[in-house]
Design a protein around this motif. Structure first.
Motif, short mmCIF file in Angstrom:
data_model
loop_
_atom_site.label_atom_id
_atom_site.label_comp_id
_atom_site.label_asym_id
_atom_site.label_seq_id
_atom_site.Cartn_x
_atom_site.Cartn_y
_atom_site.Cartn_z
N PRO A 104 0.90 -1.33 -0.09
CA PRO A 104 0.12 0.04 0.04
C PRO A 104 0.85 1.14 -0.09
O PRO A 104 2.00 1.24 0.54
N PRO A 105 0.32 2.28 -0.55
CA PRO A 105 1.41 3.66 -0.49
C PRO A 105 1.40 4.12 0.89
O PRO A 105 0.53 4.08 1.72
N GLY A 106 2.71 4.68 1.07
CA GLY A 106 2.88 5.14 2.48
C GLY A 106 3.50 4.35 3.43
O GLY A 106 3.65 4.84 4.53
N TYR A 107 3.32 3.04 3.29
CA TYR A 107 3.69 1.95 4.05
C TYR A 107 5.19 2.06 4.73
O TYR A 107 6.07 2.25 3.94
N ARG A 108 5.40 2.01 6.30
CA ARG A 108 6.73 2.15 6.57
C ARG A 108 7.39 0.65 7.15
O ARG A 108 6.43 -0.31 7.15
N ARG A 109 8.67 0.57 7.52
CA ARG A 109 9.10 -0.69 7.97
C ARG A 109 8.57 -1.10 9.32
O ARG A 109 8.16 -0.20 10.01
N GLY A 110 8.09 -2.50 9.35
CA GLY A 110 7.45 -2.86 10.57
C GLY A 110 6.08 -3.01 10.16
O GLY A 110 5.64 -3.96 11.02
N GLN A 111 5.59 -2.51 9.39
CA GLN A 111 4.24 -2.65 9.22
C GLN A 111 3.92 -3.92 8.57
O GLN A 111 4.80 -4.39 7.59
N THR A 112 2.57 -4.75 8.73
CA THR A 112 2.27 -5.98 8.03
C THR A 112 1.17 -5.64 7.06
O THR A 112 0.25 -4.70 7.10
N ILE A 113 1.25 -6.55 5.99
CA ILE A 113 0.24 -6.76 4.72
C ILE A 113 -0.10 -7.88 4.72
O ILE A 113 0.53 -8.83 5.08
N ASP A 114 -1.25 -8.38 4.34
CA ASP A 114 -1.64 -9.58 3.64
C ASP A 114 -1.19 -10.09 2.60
O ASP A 114 -0.78 -9.68 1.58
N VAL A 115 -0.88 -11.48 2.41
CA VAL A 115 -0.28 -12.19 1.34
C VAL A 115 -1.35 -13.05 0.63
O VAL A 115 -1.89 -13.97 1.68
N THR A 116 -1.10 -13.74 -0.33
CA THR A 116 -1.69 -14.90 -1.09
C THR A 116 -0.84 -15.54 -1.62
O THR A 116 0.19 -15.33 -2.21
N VAL A 117 -1.02 -17.05 -1.35
CA VAL A 117 -0.05 -18.10 -1.56
C VAL A 117 -0.88 -18.92 -2.37
O VAL A 117 -2.06 -19.60 -2.50
N SER A 118 -0.40 -19.28 -3.47
CA SER A 118 -0.97 -20.29 -4.62
C SER A 118 0.11 -21.48 -4.98
O SER A 118 1.11 -21.30 -5.49
N SER A 119 -0.47 -22.43 -5.10
CA SER A 119 0.45 -23.76 -5.53
C SER A 119 0.91 -23.51 -7.04
O SER A 119 0.32 -23.25 -7.85
N LEU A 120 2.34 -23.97 -7.06
CA LEU A 120 2.85 -23.88 -8.39
C LEU A 120 3.18 -25.30 -8.96
O LEU A 120 3.32 -25.32 -10.18
N GLY A 121 2.98 -26.37 -8.19
CA GLY A 121 3.08 -27.76 -8.62
C GLY A 121 1.75 -28.52 -8.69
O GLY A 121 0.69 -27.77 -8.97
N ASP A 122 1.97 -29.64 -8.38
CA ASP A 122 0.61 -30.70 -8.84
C ASP A 122 0.26 -30.89 -7.11
O ASP A 122 -0.54 -31.95 -6.93
N ALA A 123 0.29 -30.33 -6.16
CA ALA A 123 -0.19 -30.24 -4.80
C ALA A 123 -1.68 -30.42 -4.79
O ALA A 123 -2.43 -29.60 -5.70
#
Length: 375
Positions: A104-123
């Protein structure tokens, strides 16, 4: 509305539209400057990274995903564990994944954000997995955040011994709320330039001119100017606090009487048709065919009799059937809107594809007052 049944005709549907249009109809409403523009230098940035999810209950990548085993071997080397060269590392409890996030705009060190994780193989599923520390990079190749944590998977996959399985949603994609920590800030020149540039979300000469008038009228003088239909430059104070308060005031200003041309939006992938208020149709006649072609493929086997010396031959057989429906004629009273015409077409059982084809033909003929957009 008058409905008349016709005899069999070559066309499937004959639509007579007699709506009288006195001029283009537009939606007129007031909006804030913040709803119409983005502030240059204050925007989101995309982050992406490659990582490993561990702790899966046998639902990870199989032996075909060579990059997963290579990543596991490299990770073990970093912790001082070196595997013999003849050992084939196999682990169904791990999966290679791609991790994406938005800075996000203006975020500083130490702040947290959400992440999306997607499978790359055949899991099969990432449920119950934990993402190991993954660096997230921007387009310049630098690392701006580190992601790690337990996945939240909305999907479910279950399989029995007979091979029967059931899948709900997508078990190979999940999120980690507050799963990435900002380690590097994104540089911006927002506070360094003598003016603030407002970029229009939908470039338009009239909208840009109205924004300039609204700002100059509210602040006094000629503080705002524009050279095109894309952006507006506004002289701003140099102090960081004063500039932030100034931009907040700009975004809250009202832009009076912003005119938006009516639109018809087609989604060619889903068949969705969205028609905004104010769209009307000029007098026109449309003939839309409904031709149905059915092709059935089969195989005919020719086998010789018992005493013949021939060979069995298999020959393809095709059955083709062509059919075409009859048609209806519709007449609308003067002043009918496009919505009334669409409702009538829908009552005949026409599909969204039929509606799209008819409206596209009307647009090409110049009979639509709105703008046609295909996405």
């Amino acid at each position: 509305m008058k409905l008349t049944r016709l005899a069999s005709v070559a066309a499937a549907c004959l639509i007579a539209m007699t709506a009288t249009v006195f001029g283009p109809v537009r939606n007129v409403h007031a909006q804030t400057v913040g709803a119409l523009v983005d502030v240059e230098g204050v925007r989101e940035n995309a982050l992406v990274g490659y990582g490993i999810v561990v702790g899966l209950a046998g639902s990870g990548d199989g032996t075909q995903a060579k990059y997963t085993t290579q990543s596991l071997a490299n990770m073990l080397k970093q912790f001082g564990t070196r595997l013999p060269e003849n050992v084939n590392l196999r682990s169904r409890n791990a999966a290679a994944v791609m991790v994406s996030a938005t800075f996000p705009p203006g975020y500083r060190r130490g702040q947290t954000i959400d992440v999306t994780v997607s499978s790359l193989g055949d899991a099969k599923s990432l449920r119950g997995g934990t993402l190991l520390m993954t660096p997230l990079r921007a387009a310049d190749g630098d690392v701006y955040a580190l992601a790690q944590g337990n996945l939240v998977i909305p999907g479910l996959n279950a399989q029995g011994r007979s091979g029967s399985s059931v899948t709900i949603n997508t078990p190979t994609t999940g999120r980690i709320p507050k799963g990435a920590t900002i380690e590097r800030e994104v540089a911006t020149d927002f506070a360094e330039t003598p003016s603030v540039r407002l970029n229009l979300k939908r470039p338009d000469f009239q909208t840009a001119s109205r924004i300039v008038d609204a700002i100059n009228q509210a602040l006094g003088g000629e503080v705002a100017s524009t050279a095109d239909a894309t952006s507006v430059d506004v002289a701003a104070p140099q102090g960081p606090s004063q500039r932030v308060a100034f931009v907040a005031k700009l975004r809250a200003l009202k832009v009076g009487q912003t005119e938006v041309a009516p639109r018809i939006v087609f989604n060619s992938r889903t068949g969705t048709v969205v028609i905004s208020q104010g769209v009307t149709v000029k007098p026109a006649v449309v003939s839309h065919g409904a031709l149905k072609v059915t092709i059935a493929e089969g195989t005919a086997v020719s086998q010789p009799n018992e005493f013949a010396r021939g060979t069995t031959v298999a020959a393809p057989v095709s059955e083709i059937d062509v059919s075409q429906r009859g048609g209806n004629a519709f007449q609308w009273k003067s002043g009918a809107s496009l919505q009334a015409i669409v409702d009538t077409i829908n009552r005949t059982g026409a599909t969204p594809d039929d509606l799209m084809a008819i409206l596209q033909a009307l647009s090409e003929a110049g009979a639509l007052t709105g703008e046609l957009v295909v996405i």
